[in-house]
Design a protein around this motif. Structure first.
Motif, mmCIF file in Angstrom:
data_model
loop_
_atom_site.group_PDB
_atom_site.id
_atom_site.type_symbol
_atom_site.label_atom_id
_atom_site.label_comp_id
_atom_site.label_asym_id
_atom_site.label_seq_id
_atom_site.Cartn_x
_atom_site.Cartn_y
_atom_site.Cartn_z
ATOM 1 N N SER A 10 0.695 -1.447 0.128
ATOM 2 C CA SER A 10 -0.260 0.132 -0.040
ATOM 3 C C SER A 10 0.682 1.127 0.182
ATOM 4 O O SER A 10 0.236 2.475 0.484
ATOM 5 C CB SER A 10 -1.017 0.305 1.296
ATOM 6 N N MET A 20 0.569 5.299 -5.613
ATOM 7 C CA MET A 20 -0.564 5.251 -5.565
ATOM 8 C C MET A 20 -1.505 6.318 -5.352
ATOM 9 O O MET A 20 -0.414 7.584 -5.043
ATOM 10 C CB MET A 20 -0.371 4.852 -2.750
ATOM 11 N N VAL A 47 -5.082 2.467 -4.775
ATOM 12 C CA VAL A 47 -4.954 1.882 -3.272
ATOM 13 C C VAL A 47 -3.997 0.622 -2.784
ATOM 14 O O VAL A 47 -3.835 1.012 -1.835
ATOM 15 C CB VAL A 47 -6.201 2.013 -2.545
ATOM 16 N N GLY A 48 -3.232 0.029 -3.990
ATOM 17 C CA GLY A 48 -2.528 -0.768 -3.573
ATOM 18 C C GLY A 48 -1.791 -1.992 -4.555
ATOM 19 O O GLY A 48 -2.607 -1.641 -5.684
#
Length: 107
Positions: A10, A20, A47-48
Motif C-alpha cells: 500500500s 498510490m 490504493v494497492g
C-alpha cells in the motif's frame, strides 16, 4: 490468486507502473470479458499493488487494486487502466468522484 495480505503493498514501489493515489479510468482491453461491468468506464484511485507471484511480477507487473467511489474495490491488470491527468480528474462532474478528489493525496 493467493489470498495472502502480506502480498498487498500500500505504498509506492520503485519501478511499478502506477503510484498510490493516482486516478485511473477502468477500460475494457480484455478479450475474455473478465472486467466486472459495474467498474467499466468508472474512475477510481490506486490504493494497492498485489504481487501474488513476486518472483515473476515484482516490481513491474502487479495486479493493481483500485477503489471506485460508490462501486467498490477490485484488482486490475495495468492494461485495463488508463491514467488520468489531474486536470481531467478535476473536471469530472460526478459527485462521488469529486469526493474522491477531495481525499487526495495528489502529486
Amino acid at each position: 490468486m493467493i489470498q495472502d495480505p502480506t502480498l498487498i503493498v500500500s505504498e509506492d514501489v520503485e519501478g511499478a507502473p502506477v503510484r498510490m493515489g493516482e486516478l485511473v479510468r477502468i477500460v475494457d482491453t480484455s478479450e475474455d470479458g473478465t472486467i466486472g461491468q459495474r467498474f467499466l468506464g468508472h474512475t477510481g484511485m490506486v490504493v494497492g499493488l498485489v504481487y501474488d507471484d513476486p518472483e515473476m511480477q515484482y516490481p513491474r507487473d502487479p495486479l493493481i487494486q483500485v477503489r471506485v467511489p460508490g462501486v467498490g474495490e477490485d484488482l486490475f491488470f495495468v492494461g485495463e487502466l488508463e491514467l488520468l491527468p489531474i486536470s481531467e480528474a478535476r473536471a469530472l462532474g460526478d459527485a462521488a468522484e469529486a469526493g474522491l478528489l477531495a481525499r487526495g493525496p495528489w502529486r
